[in-house]
Every structure is written in C-alpha cells, then in structure tokens.
Design an enzyme around this catalytic site. Structure first.
Site, mmCIF file in Angstrom:
data_model
loop_
_atom_site.group_PDB
_atom_site.id
_atom_site.type_symbol
_atom_site.label_atom_id
_atom_site.label_comp_id
_atom_site.label_asym_id
_atom_site.label_seq_id
_atom_site.Cartn_x
_atom_site.Cartn_y
_atom_site.Cartn_z
ATOM 1 N N TRP A 67 1.018 -1.337 0.017
ATOM 2 C CA TRP A 67 -0.011 0.126 0.137
ATOM 3 C C TRP A 67 0.818 1.301 0.150
ATOM 4 C CZ3 TRP A 67 -4.864 0.264 -0.988
ATOM 5 C CH2 TRP A 67 -5.682 1.446 -0.634
ATOM 6 N N HIS A 92 -0.805 -5.119 7.070
ATOM 7 C CA HIS A 92 -1.564 -5.093 5.845
ATOM 8 C C HIS A 92 -0.840 -5.672 4.838
ATOM 9 C CE1 HIS A 92 -4.819 -3.603 8.530
ATOM 10 N NE2 HIS A 92 -3.870 -2.982 9.165
ATOM 11 N N HIS A 125 -4.000 -10.617 3.878
ATOM 12 C CA HIS A 125 -4.095 -10.457 5.252
ATOM 13 C C HIS A 125 -5.740 -10.200 5.811
ATOM 14 C CE1 HIS A 125 -4.221 -6.316 3.479
ATOM 15 N NE2 HIS A 125 -5.014 -5.941 4.620
ATOM 16 N N ASP A 152 -8.128 -7.663 8.206
ATOM 17 C CA ASP A 152 -8.546 -6.241 9.097
ATOM 18 C C ASP A 152 -9.345 -7.092 10.113
ATOM 19 O OD1 ASP A 152 -7.046 -5.100 7.069
ATOM 20 O OD2 ASP A 152 -8.946 -4.082 6.401
ATOM 21 N N HIS A 167 -8.751 -1.725 13.174
ATOM 22 C CA HIS A 167 -8.247 -0.939 12.030
ATOM 23 C C HIS A 167 -8.872 0.508 11.777
ATOM 24 C CE1 HIS A 167 -5.800 -0.507 8.443
ATOM 25 N NE2 HIS A 167 -6.668 -0.880 7.613
ATOM 26 N N HIS A 184 -14.861 0.348 4.875
ATOM 27 C CA HIS A 184 -14.274 -0.324 6.125
ATOM 28 C C HIS A 184 -15.086 -0.023 7.357
ATOM 29 C CE1 HIS A 184 -10.066 -0.813 3.929
ATOM 30 N NE2 HIS A 184 -10.136 -1.899 4.660
ATOM 31 N N GLU A 217 -8.074 -9.176 2.604
ATOM 32 C CA GLU A 217 -7.857 -8.682 1.462
ATOM 33 C C GLU A 217 -6.490 -9.296 0.980
ATOM 34 O OE1 GLU A 217 -9.126 -3.984 3.077
ATOM 35 O OE2 GLU A 217 -7.335 -4.703 3.924
HETATM 36 ZN ZN LIG Z 1 -6.138 -4.329 5.522
#
Ligand SMILES: [Zn+2]
Length: 214
Positions: free
Chosen positions: A20, A50, A54, A56, A60, A166, A178
C-alpha cells in the site's frame, strides 16, 4: 472418496510484492546463512501487517475495536462463496442482488480483474483496483454476511476520501480479508480456511488462506 483439492488463495510474501502506498517495503532477509559459513540459515521479516493476503480486524478503523487475535475462528473457517465479476469496476448492491447466492451465505469472496494483477512479474501497486462501495458494505450487514474478501489490497476504492466501506463492515463485526489471489479459482462453493497470524493487539495480520473444493 475423491481426493481433496486444495487451492492456495494467498500471495507469496516477498520484497517484490507491491505494498500500500506509504507502507514500508517488505523486508525478508537472511541474517545468518549456511552459504556464508553459519551453522544455520535465519531470516528476519519486517512488514506492515496489511501486507499481501491479510485480515483487517475492527480496530483498524474503530477505536477500541477488536484486535486480530480476538477474531472468531469459526468465522475464519467455513463455507464460502466465490463470486466472479471480471467486467466490473465497482462492486455495487445491484450486482449483489443480481447474483443468486446460496441460502445462508456467510462468507463472500470476490474474484475480479484484480486477481490478474498478481501474476504480472512487473506488478506495481495499481490504484484502479476493483472494490466495494459503501452501499455494498451496508448490503453485507443487512444480509448477514460475516466475512468478505477481495482480491486486492483494500476492500474499498482507492479514491474514497472517507473509509466508509471499512467502517460499515468493521462496525458490524464483519471480518475483512484482503489481498486474495483468486485467478485459478472458479466461482462457486468452497470450504475456506483462513488463519491470520496471532498478533496480540494488532488491527490486522497476514494470513494463509486456502479453499477446499467441496
Ligand atoms: Zn488491510
């Protein structure tokens, strides 16, 4: 009895895996090596939780939300439906309504054109990935979904200014998975086994995720 077919839907964690934007690159390096005269080979891993495939946890995006070691294993393991939407840019409630999902579906995994990105050897982070809009997140809550997965690094669109997708999912306690790789997976019903690392107090964790053909 036919032999069990196991599909690995996790991406390999390596320093070349896209991360990311703003996350530190993945470090996986040997600090002792038999090839260098040491008695053993030992490696060090440093990465965002992440990274790659992975999970969440609510923490988060929700203050004092549940952390990853508190997530229910009986949600992370169980019957899952893979939905294939290779021509869509956004997963909307209209798409979800048009799909005929099996009754009692609790786990939904989306196979989109994202999955093809993982097999590109020159793959750089792609901000144009397919994701769920906020209305789809509400649809998940309204329809009793407990776990939702997507085949890129976020369940919500990169251009979203607010993390609504989210928040809606995590506030309802829906587990987000994800970074899946679903290119070799046909749509349909499977047994999902997803085991995030038991990182105490963490808002997420890398996971090994597999599907078993039923
Ligand atoms: Zn994530």
């Amino acid at each position: 009895m036919k032999p069990m077919k196991i599909l690995d839907i996790s991406v390999p964690i390596s320093p070349t895996l896209p991360v990311w934007p703003g996350d530190s690159a993945i470090v996986l390096e040997q600090f002792r090596a038999i090839a260098k005269g040491n008695a053993s080979t030992d490696s060090r891993l440093a990465c965002s939780v992440h990274s790659g495939t992975h999970v969440d946890a609510p923490a988060h995006f929700i203050e004092n939300g549940a952390t990853v070691e508190q997530l229910a294993l009986d949600v992370l393991v169980g019957r899952a439906t893979v939905v294939e939407r290779l021509n869509d840019d956004i997963i909307t409630p209209e798409i979800l309504e048009a799909e005929t999902l099996p009754a009692e579906t609790k786990r939904l995994l989306f196979k989109t054109k994202n999955s093809a990105l993982w097999s590109d050897p020159d793959h750089q982070f792609n901000p144009d990935f397919v994701a769920l809009n906020a209305e789809s997140a509400s649809w998940m809550v309204d329809n009793g979904i407990k776990l939702v997965g997507i085949d890129y690094l976020s369940i919500q669109m990169f251009k979203d200014t607010e993390p609504l997708t989210h928040r809606i999912l995590l506030e309802a306690g829906i587990i987000i998975l994800e970074g899946l790789s679903l290119q070799a997976v046909n749509p349909g019903e499977y047994q999902l086994i997803c085991l995030p690392l038991k990182l105490a107090g963490s808002e997420g964790a890398p996971a090994r995720a597999i599907l078993i053909e039923q």
